[in-house]
Each structure stands twice: as C-alpha cells, then as structure tokens.
Design a protein around this motif. Structure first.
Motif, PDB file in Angstrom:
ATOM      1  N   GLU A  32       0.830  -1.207   0.000  1.00  0.00           N
ATOM      2  CA  GLU A  32       0.000   0.000   0.000  1.00  0.00           C
ATOM      3  C   GLU A  32       0.865   1.258   0.000  1.00  0.00           C
ATOM      4  OE1 GLU A  32      -2.861  -0.245   3.184  1.00  0.00           O
ATOM      5  OE2 GLU A  32      -3.720  -2.088   2.376  1.00  0.00           O
ATOM      6  N   LEU A  33       1.969   1.219   0.724  1.00  0.00           N
ATOM      7  CA  LEU A  33       2.897   2.353   0.720  1.00  0.00           C
ATOM      8  C   LEU A  33       3.474   2.560  -0.672  1.00  0.00           C
ATOM      9  CD1 LEU A  33       4.604   4.557   2.042  1.00  0.00           C
ATOM     10  CD2 LEU A  33       6.170   2.760   2.822  1.00  0.00           C
ATOM     11  N   ARG A  34       3.822   1.482  -1.316  1.00  0.00           N
ATOM     12  CA  ARG A  34       4.396   1.566  -2.662  1.00  0.00           C
ATOM     13  C   ARG A  34       3.436   2.222  -3.647  1.00  0.00           C
ATOM     14  NH1 ARG A  34       7.583  -3.332  -5.498  1.00  0.00           N
ATOM     15  NH2 ARG A  34       8.439  -2.102  -7.170  1.00  0.00           N
ATOM     16  N   GLU A  35       2.148   1.978  -3.479  1.00  0.00           N
ATOM     17  CA  GLU A  35       1.135   2.506  -4.392  1.00  0.00           C
ATOM     18  C   GLU A  35       0.552   3.847  -3.944  1.00  0.00           C
ATOM     19  OE1 GLU A  35       0.562   1.008  -7.296  1.00  0.00           O
ATOM     20  OE2 GLU A  35       2.054  -0.480  -6.713  1.00  0.00           O
ATOM     21  N   ALA A  36       0.952   4.336  -2.787  1.00  0.00           N
ATOM     22  CA  ALA A  36       0.352   5.545  -2.217  1.00  0.00           C
ATOM     23  C   ALA A  36       0.693   6.795  -3.017  1.00  0.00           C
ATOM     24  CB  ALA A  36       0.828   5.720  -0.775  1.00  0.00           C
ATOM     25  N   SER A  37      -0.272   7.692  -3.044  1.00  0.00           N
ATOM     26  CA  SER A  37      -0.018   9.009  -3.626  1.00  0.00           C
ATOM     27  C   SER A  37       0.799   9.815  -2.620  1.00  0.00           C
ATOM     28  CB  SER A  37      -1.336   9.721  -3.920  1.00  0.00           C
ATOM     29  OG  SER A  37      -1.986  10.056  -2.701  1.00  0.00           O
ATOM     30  N   VAL A  38       1.323  10.943  -3.062  1.00  0.00           N
ATOM     31  CA  VAL A  38       2.132  11.801  -2.196  1.00  0.00           C
ATOM     32  C   VAL A  38       1.363  12.177  -0.931  1.00  0.00           C
ATOM     33  CG1 VAL A  38       3.271  14.042  -2.052  1.00  0.00           C
ATOM     34  CG2 VAL A  38       3.503  12.669  -4.121  1.00  0.00           C
ATOM     35  N   THR A  39       0.084  12.424  -1.055  1.00  0.00           N
ATOM     36  CA  THR A  39      -0.712  12.830   0.112  1.00  0.00           C
ATOM     37  C   THR A  39      -1.032  11.663   1.047  1.00  0.00           C
ATOM     38  OG1 THR A  39      -2.783  12.569  -1.116  1.00  0.00           O
ATOM     39  CG2 THR A  39      -1.762  14.765  -1.120  1.00  0.00           C
ATOM     40  N   GLU A  40      -0.887  10.434   0.588  1.00  0.00           N
ATOM     41  CA  GLU A  40      -1.184   9.252   1.397  1.00  0.00           C
ATOM     42  C   GLU A  40       0.054   8.634   2.054  1.00  0.00           C
ATOM     43  OE1 GLU A  40      -4.879   7.455  -1.230  1.00  0.00           O
ATOM     44  OE2 GLU A  40      -2.819   7.053  -1.877  1.00  0.00           O
ATOM     45  N   VAL A  41       1.238   9.081   1.669  1.00  0.00           N
ATOM     46  CA  VAL A  41       2.477   8.441   2.116  1.00  0.00           C
ATOM     47  C   VAL A  41       2.615   8.424   3.638  1.00  0.00           C
ATOM     48  CG1 VAL A  41       4.999   8.670   2.121  1.00  0.00           C
ATOM     49  CG2 VAL A  41       3.752   8.729  -0.032  1.00  0.00           C
ATOM     50  N   ALA A  42       2.355   9.544   4.305  1.00  0.00           N
ATOM     51  CA  ALA A  42       2.529   9.596   5.757  1.00  0.00           C
ATOM     52  C   ALA A  42       1.624   8.583   6.459  1.00  0.00           C
ATOM     53  CB  ALA A  42       2.260  11.009   6.278  1.00  0.00           C
ATOM     54  N   GLU A  43       0.386   8.471   6.014  1.00  0.00           N
ATOM     55  CA  GLU A  43      -0.544   7.518   6.616  1.00  0.00           C
ATOM     56  C   GLU A  43      -0.075   6.083   6.395  1.00  0.00           C
ATOM     57  OE1 GLU A  43      -5.198   6.246   6.214  1.00  0.00           O
ATOM     58  OE2 GLU A  43      -4.670   8.344   5.902  1.00  0.00           O
ATOM     59  N   GLU A  44       0.419   5.781   5.221  1.00  0.00           N
ATOM     60  CA  GLU A  44       0.895   4.424   4.937  1.00  0.00           C
ATOM     61  C   GLU A  44       2.171   4.108   5.710  1.00  0.00           C
ATOM     62  OE1 GLU A  44      -1.028   2.320   3.651  1.00  0.00           O
ATOM     63  OE2 GLU A  44      -2.499   3.748   2.892  1.00  0.00           O
ATOM     64  N   ILE A  45       3.053   5.086   5.859  1.00  0.00           N
ATOM     65  CA  ILE A  45       4.250   4.883   6.684  1.00  0.00           C
ATOM     66  C   ILE A  45       3.828   4.592   8.128  1.00  0.00           C
ATOM     67  CG2 ILE A  45       6.271   6.016   7.699  1.00  0.00           C
ATOM     68  CD1 ILE A  45       6.627   7.449   4.991  1.00  0.00           C
ATOM     69  N   ALA A  46       2.831   5.299   8.615  1.00  0.00           N
ATOM     70  CA  ALA A  46       2.335   5.064   9.972  1.00  0.00           C
ATOM     71  C   ALA A  46       1.822   3.637  10.127  1.00  0.00           C
ATOM     72  CB  ALA A  46       1.242   6.067  10.314  1.00  0.00           C
ATOM     73  N   ASP A  47       1.155   3.111   9.111  1.00  0.00           N
ATOM     74  CA  ASP A  47       0.673   1.733   9.162  1.00  0.00           C
ATOM     75  C   ASP A  47       1.838   0.744   9.201  1.00  0.00           C
ATOM     76  OD1 ASP A  47      -1.962   2.571   9.164  1.00  0.00           O
ATOM     77  OD2 ASP A  47      -2.259   2.225   7.020  1.00  0.00           O
ATOM     78  N   VAL A  48       2.840   0.960   8.360  1.00  0.00           N
ATOM     79  CA  VAL A  48       4.020   0.100   8.357  1.00  0.00           C
ATOM     80  C   VAL A  48       4.709   0.155   9.714  1.00  0.00           C
ATOM     81  CG1 VAL A  48       6.327  -0.243   7.367  1.00  0.00           C
ATOM     82  CG2 VAL A  48       4.380   0.201   5.854  1.00  0.00           C
ATOM     83  N   LEU A  49       4.846   1.348  10.257  1.00  0.00           N
ATOM     84  CA  LEU A  49       5.485   1.525  11.557  1.00  0.00           C
ATOM     85  C   LEU A  49       4.741   0.767  12.652  1.00  0.00           C
ATOM     86  CD1 LEU A  49       7.619   2.827  13.373  1.00  0.00           C
ATOM     87  CD2 LEU A  49       6.160   4.858  13.470  1.00  0.00           C
ATOM     88  N   GLU A  50       3.424   0.829  12.646  1.00  0.00           N
ATOM     89  CA  GLU A  50       2.634   0.131  13.675  1.00  0.00           C
ATOM     90  C   GLU A  50       2.840  -1.379  13.589  1.00  0.00           C
ATOM     91  OE1 GLU A  50       0.643   0.199  17.077  1.00  0.00           O
ATOM     92  OE2 GLU A  50       1.177   1.984  15.939  1.00  0.00           O
ATOM     93  N   VAL A  51       2.907  -1.913  12.378  1.00  0.00           N
ATOM     94  CA  VAL A  51       3.162  -3.343  12.210  1.00  0.00           C
ATOM     95  C   VAL A  51       4.572  -3.687  12.703  1.00  0.00           C
ATOM     96  CG1 VAL A  51       3.349  -5.248  10.559  1.00  0.00           C
ATOM     97  CG2 VAL A  51       1.519  -3.570  10.315  1.00  0.00           C
ATOM     98  N   LEU A  52       5.552  -2.858  12.372  1.00  0.00           N
ATOM     99  CA  LEU A  52       6.922  -3.103  12.833  1.00  0.00           C
ATOM    100  C   LEU A  52       7.005  -3.072  14.357  1.00  0.00           C
ATOM    101  CD1 LEU A  52       8.957  -1.061  10.222  1.00  0.00           C
ATOM    102  CD2 LEU A  52       8.840  -3.557  10.436  1.00  0.00           C
TER     103      LEU A  52
END
Length: 100
Positions: A44-64
């Motif tokens: 999802e991060l890979r496919e995210a638009s510029v405006t969605e990147v921070a939210e997707e990074i937050a999701d990856v971080l929570e999983v990590l």
C-alpha cells in the motif's frame, strides 16, 4: 478470507451497525499474520499518492512495532540498533544504488 486488523477495528464496525466475526490468534499464527500484514502495508505504501504516504508509513510503523513486541524487543531498543547501524553503515539519504 480474514486479515489482521488494528485492535479497535471490531469496535468501530460495531459502532457503524456491523457485527464483526473475529478470532484471537495464537502466538505462531500471530507472528505469521504480522509478516503478511507488513507485506500488505508495504504494498500500500508503494502505491500511495504523495498525500497518502505519511498515513501508509504510519501503518508500516505500527506493524513493525508489533513485530518487535512479539519478539520481545522494546521499540527504544530497536531505535538504538538502527542508530548504531546508521552510524556504522550510513542511511539511505544519498540515493546510493550499488550496481554490482
């Protein structure tokens, strides 16, 4: 087919009139589900638009963070290891791509 979700998702579904069907995973299945979730969130991060990147990074971080916890590591310790690796090997800021 089910998927691992954040802890409050069933509550949010109920608040919107739904009735979620949930299972609490055992240790081995949880570890497997976390790794699957990491790949899902990374895609999802890979496919995210510029405006969605921070939210997707937050999701990856929570999983990590959850992966660290399930393996008995405090997040602060992970950050110390990351800082040591950064000091020894550098970061990824200079866009260095090794061709061979």
């Amino acid at each position: 087919m089910g998927k691992l979700v954040r802890d409050r998702i069933p509550e949010i579904i109920r608040e919107h009139g739904g009735e979620p069907v949930v299972t609490v995973l055992g240790e081995a299945d949880y570890r497997t589900a976390l790794l699957e979730k990491l790949f899902e969130e990374s895609a999802e991060l890979r496919e995210a638009s510029v405006t969605e990147v921070a939210e997707e990074i937050a999701d990856v971080l929570e999983v990590l963070r959850a992966i660290a916890t399930v393996h008995g590591h405090e997040w602060a310790d992970i950050e110390k290891v990351a800082e040591a690796k950064r000091a020894e090997r550098g970061a990824f800021l200079e866009r260095v791509y090794l061709e061979g």
